[in-house]
Design a protein around this motif. Structure first.
Motif, PDB file in Angstrom:
ATOM      1  N   GLN A  91      35.702  -7.464  17.775  1.00  0.00           N
ATOM      2  CA  GLN A  91      35.026  -8.040  16.616  1.00  0.00           C
ATOM      3  C   GLN A  91      35.488  -9.479  16.394  1.00  0.00           C
ATOM      4  O   GLN A  91      36.674  -9.787  16.530  1.00  0.00           O
ATOM      5  CB  GLN A  91      35.343  -7.246  15.337  1.00  0.00           C
ATOM      6  CG  GLN A  91      34.787  -5.840  15.290  1.00  0.00           C
ATOM      7  CD  GLN A  91      35.238  -5.144  14.016  1.00  0.00           C
ATOM      8  OE1 GLN A  91      36.314  -4.551  13.973  1.00  0.00           O
ATOM      9  NE2 GLN A  91      34.439  -5.220  12.971  1.00  0.00           N
ATOM     10  N   VAL A  99      36.428 -12.417  13.910  1.00  0.00           N
ATOM     11  CA  VAL A  99      36.944 -12.532  12.543  1.00  0.00           C
ATOM     12  C   VAL A  99      37.026 -14.000  12.148  1.00  0.00           C
ATOM     13  O   VAL A  99      37.650 -14.808  12.839  1.00  0.00           O
ATOM     14  CB  VAL A  99      38.338 -11.885  12.402  1.00  0.00           C
ATOM     15  CG1 VAL A  99      38.878 -12.067  10.982  1.00  0.00           C
ATOM     16  CG2 VAL A  99      38.282 -10.404  12.750  1.00  0.00           C
ATOM     17  N   THR A 143      37.414  -6.604   7.784  1.00  0.00           N
ATOM     18  CA  THR A 143      37.911  -6.217   9.118  1.00  0.00           C
ATOM     19  C   THR A 143      39.384  -5.818   9.068  1.00  0.00           C
ATOM     20  O   THR A 143      39.703  -4.647   8.895  1.00  0.00           O
ATOM     21  CB  THR A 143      37.680  -7.361  10.123  1.00  0.00           C
ATOM     22  OG1 THR A 143      38.235  -8.579   9.591  1.00  0.00           O
ATOM     23  CG2 THR A 143      36.193  -7.556  10.394  1.00  0.00           C
TER      24      THR A 143
END
Length: 361
Positions: free
Chosen positions: A324, A326, A334
């Motif tokens: 992912q 960020v 997150t």
């Protein structure tokens, strides 16, 4: 029954029980009730290994197999030391090796040694090359680099920039993952209108932040303080080194800079505005999966997966997780939501004002 016959019967029963117990704990297959698993990690320059991977892996193994013993070693970025640690673990009766290699190519020797002892090997996080590895557990590492490149390009365009030089700081030349990050990053950067420098690409020896900092100092001297629009740094350690060099040179604001691993210091730099993004690879599912596969192998089982990765010698059954991106905008959704860090850990006094502005309260 005479007392003599009774004694013989009792003795026979005891011997059978001891034999059954020995079979359960033997080297061939192990069992859920016990066994030895070696966890061999590559270095501590990257904080994730000691702070997250090791404790998460150990906790999951203990959950699945309370009597299992974990033989742990960290090679401190030294391939010969990792070889010695692997040999020691095997001599100590390790029945499964979970190996995150310092050098993905050189680690083939460790796999050969393990195979000679019928010990399965899990390639953890970094791919071991040209060796009969049993399983590979990691993230889609080309996707990691692609995320870094895409996020950097999108940010530069938000700032109104459509061309210019991006200083590229890759990972260690001995880490196969670094090559995959590089490949993924180029897939996003090479058609973006921006140019990566220098040529050929620079790979940071041993992932050391100080090596990245020294390299960045040289790039600033060569290109000038305004001679580049962004920095592709392969992980948070190299990003930190690059940012230190830019800060020391008086570059303000720091151009958008990438990272990876979601280290606490990097999250703080993101909140504070020095680093633009990091890639979060959720350590818990990766460590948990490695523990699950290791315990299964200890029991003589072979977990199934529908993915394989070619390591040059074979198609390795693989579990690849999704990374992912960020940025400041999704820190709360997150790493905080996953309880990797608390807001209190991130928002120390030095970052209190920046946290408040980012909605981290």
């Amino acid at each position: 029954m005479s007392s003599r016959r009774l004694a013989v019967a009792v003795t026979t029963a005891l011997l059978l029980a001891v034999g059954a117990t020995a079979c359960e704990s033997g080297n061939s297959g192990g069992s859920a009730s016990g066994g030895k698993i070696a966890l061999l990690l590559p270095e501590s320059q990257t904080t994730r290994y000691e702070q997250h991977d090791r404790p998460l892996f150990e906790a999951k193994v203990k959950e699945l197999c309370a009597n299992c013993e974990i033989i742990y070693s960290n090679a401190q970025q030294d391939q010969s030391r990792q070889q010695q640690q692997a040999e020691a673990a095997l001599n100590n009766g390790a029945q499964v090796l979970v190996l995150d290699p310092v050098d993905g190519a050189a680690a083939a020797t460790i796999v050969s040694l393990a195979k000679s002892k019928n010990v399965p090997v899990i390639s953890y996080d970094r791919l071991i090359q040209n060796a009969p590895v049993d399983y590979y557990i990691s993230f889609d590492n080309e996707r990691v680099g692609q995320l870094q490149g895409e996020t950097l390009v999108n940010r530069l365009k938000e700032l109104g920039k459509t061309s210019g030089d991006i200083v590229m700081i890759n990972g260690s030349p001995t880490d196969n993952n670094a090559k995959l990050f590089n490949k993924g990053a180029h897939s996003a950067l090479d058609t973006s209108g921006f140019k990566t420098v220098p040529t050929p690409d620079f790979f940071t020896p041993e992932w050391k932040p100080e090596n990245a900092q020294k390299f960045m100092e040289g790039q600033i001297a060569q290109l000038g303080k305004d001679g580049f629009v962004g920095v592709y740094a392969a992980n948070d350690g190299t990003a930190g080194g690059a940012i230190s060099a830019m800060r020391a040179a008086g570059i303000t604001p720091v151009p958008p800079t990438t990272g990876q691993d979601a280290e606490l210091a990097a999250i703080q730099r993101i909140v504070g505005g020095d680093q633009y993004m990091t890639v979060y690879k959720a350590f818990k599912p990766e460590a948990d999966k490695a523990a699950e596969v290791a315990v299964a192998l200890l029991k003589g089982e072979k977990p199934s997966t529908d993915r394989t990765v070619n390591n040059g010698a074979t198609e390795v059954p693989s579990f690849l997780l999704e990374p992912q991106s960020v940025t400041k905008d999704n820190v709360k959704q997150t790493v905080v939501a996953d309880k990797l860090y608390t807001i209190e850990q991130i928002c120390t006094s030095a970052y209190a004002a920046a946290c408040k502005a980012a909605g981290l309260t």
